[in-house]
Design a protein around this motif. Structure first.
Motif, PDB file in Angstrom:
ATOM      1  N   THR A 127       0.883 -25.935  31.449  1.00 23.75           N
ATOM      2  CA  THR A 127       0.616 -24.483  30.693  1.00 23.75           C
ATOM      3  C   THR A 127      -0.362 -23.858  31.434  1.00 23.75           C
ATOM      4  O   THR A 127      -1.652 -24.444  31.740  1.00 23.75           O
ATOM      5  CB  THR A 127       0.166 -24.682  29.316  1.00 23.75           C
ATOM      6  N   ILE A 128      -0.307 -22.748  31.965  1.00 21.71           N
ATOM      7  CA  ILE A 128      -1.337 -22.102  32.582  1.00 21.71           C
ATOM      8  C   ILE A 128      -2.198 -21.106  31.642  1.00 21.71           C
ATOM      9  O   ILE A 128      -1.516 -20.626  30.760  1.00 21.71           O
ATOM     10  CB  ILE A 128      -0.908 -21.104  33.790  1.00 21.71           C
ATOM     11  N   ARG A 129      -3.315 -21.300  31.663  1.00 24.28           N
ATOM     12  CA  ARG A 129      -4.190 -20.511  30.765  1.00 24.28           C
ATOM     13  C   ARG A 129      -4.933 -19.285  31.405  1.00 24.28           C
ATOM     14  O   ARG A 129      -5.796 -19.811  32.354  1.00 24.28           O
ATOM     15  CB  ARG A 129      -5.107 -21.395  29.879  1.00 24.28           C
ATOM     16  N   PHE A 130      -5.242 -18.215  31.006  1.00 22.09           N
ATOM     17  CA  PHE A 130      -5.928 -17.243  31.473  1.00 22.09           C
ATOM     18  C   PHE A 130      -7.050 -16.866  30.356  1.00 22.09           C
ATOM     19  O   PHE A 130      -6.886 -16.526  29.427  1.00 22.09           O
ATOM     20  CB  PHE A 130      -5.206 -16.134  31.610  1.00 22.09           C
ATOM     21  N   PRO A 131      -8.657 -17.273  30.768  1.00 23.22           N
ATOM     22  CA  PRO A 131      -9.500 -16.796  29.970  1.00 23.22           C
ATOM     23  C   PRO A 131      -9.501 -14.936  30.045  1.00 23.22           C
ATOM     24  O   PRO A 131      -9.153 -14.498  31.131  1.00 23.22           O
ATOM     25  CB  PRO A 131     -10.686 -17.419  30.742  1.00 23.22           C
ATOM     26  N   VAL A 132     -10.056 -14.456  28.999  1.00 29.01           N
ATOM     27  CA  VAL A 132     -10.014 -13.051  29.097  1.00 29.01           C
ATOM     28  C   VAL A 132     -11.697 -12.698  29.069  1.00 29.01           C
ATOM     29  O   VAL A 132     -12.271 -13.007  28.039  1.00 29.01           O
ATOM     30  CB  VAL A 132      -9.373 -12.422  27.952  1.00 29.01           C
ATOM     31  N   LYS A 133     -12.201 -12.152  30.015  1.00 27.76           N
ATOM     32  CA  LYS A 133     -13.674 -11.768  30.067  1.00 27.76           C
ATOM     33  C   LYS A 133     -13.612 -10.402  30.884  1.00 27.76           C
ATOM     34  O   LYS A 133     -13.550 -10.375  31.993  1.00 27.76           O
ATOM     35  CB  LYS A 133     -14.368 -12.907  30.570  1.00 27.76           C
ATOM     36  N   PRO A 134     -14.318  -9.227  30.271  1.00 26.14           N
ATOM     37  CA  PRO A 134     -14.768  -9.383  28.789  1.00 26.14           C
ATOM     38  C   PRO A 134     -13.131  -8.873  28.044  1.00 26.14           C
ATOM     39  O   PRO A 134     -12.356  -8.501  28.842  1.00 26.14           O
ATOM     40  CB  PRO A 134     -15.400  -8.041  28.483  1.00 26.14           C
ATOM     41  N   ASP A 135     -13.098  -9.176  26.808  1.00 32.14           N
ATOM     42  CA  ASP A 135     -12.036  -8.922  26.086  1.00 32.14           C
ATOM     43  C   ASP A 135     -11.627  -7.463  25.768  1.00 32.14           C
ATOM     44  O   ASP A 135     -12.677  -6.706  26.051  1.00 32.14           O
ATOM     45  CB  ASP A 135     -12.031  -9.590  24.431  1.00 32.14           C
ATOM     46  N   GLY A 136     -10.588  -7.063  25.870  1.00 32.01           N
ATOM     47  CA  GLY A 136     -10.519  -5.582  25.927  1.00 32.01           C
ATOM     48  C   GLY A 136      -9.082  -5.324  24.921  1.00 32.01           C
ATOM     49  O   GLY A 136      -8.373  -6.162  24.326  1.00 32.01           O
TER      50      GLY A 136
END
Length: 166
Positions: free
Chosen positions: A25-34
């Motif tokens: 499972t590839i995971r993408f962090p989200v920074k900054p959230d939008g």
């Protein structure tokens, strides 16, 4: 990040026009959230799409794509990497605003003859055939869709896209 929490070893593999085997499972962090979008470019300009895009592509019978399931931190999915499996040698150098090639003076012998700069890109439509989505050979940072596919995406309100005529 891959399934073990490590950064992907080769994020550029998604630009090679080749089917990719699972990395877990590839995971993408989200920074900054939008704002949540149906289509977005993650790190390294990797296209990440919501299930709405997958459904549309299936309905339109789009070929030459692979959808790789991913998790997007803090956002309900499902989401997928859109891996384009077709590359076409179609850039029209004469009609493009500017093209530059790697030369021996660039000290990258493995890249001599490849594009170094493409701006104001134009393609030769006679070389595209019936392709609905592809990357141009030599300038794989561009993702090109047919006018029909663009119209279909706009008709159902796919968010996050930006189209420029080539």
């Amino acid at each position: 990040m891959d399934g073990t929490g490590q950064q992907l070893e080769d994020p550029w593999q998604f630009f090679d026009g080749k089917r990719i085997e699972s990395h877990g499972t590839i995971r993408f962090p989200v920074k900054p959230d939008g704002e949540t979008l149906d289509f977005t470019l993650a790190s390294f300009a990797i296209p990440v799409v919501h299930e709405r895009v997958v459904d549309l592509f299936l309905h339109q019978r789009v070929q030459d794509v692979q959808f790789i399931p991913v998790e997007v931190e803090g956002h309900k999915g499902p989401y997928f990497i859109l891996n384009t499996l077709r590359t076409i040698r179609c850039i029209d150098d004469a009609r493009s605003a500017e093209v530059q090639y790697f030369t021996p003076e660039d000290n990258q012998p493995e890249r001599v003859g490849e594009y170094r700069v493409v701006s104001g890109m134009r393609i030769d439509p006679t070389k595209v055939g019936d392709a609905q989505i592809f990357r141009p050979w030599g300038w794989n940072v561009a993702l090109i869709v047919s006018e029909d596919l663009m119209d279909a995406m706009e008709a159902v309100g796919i968010t996050g896209t930006k189209f420029e005529p080539v």
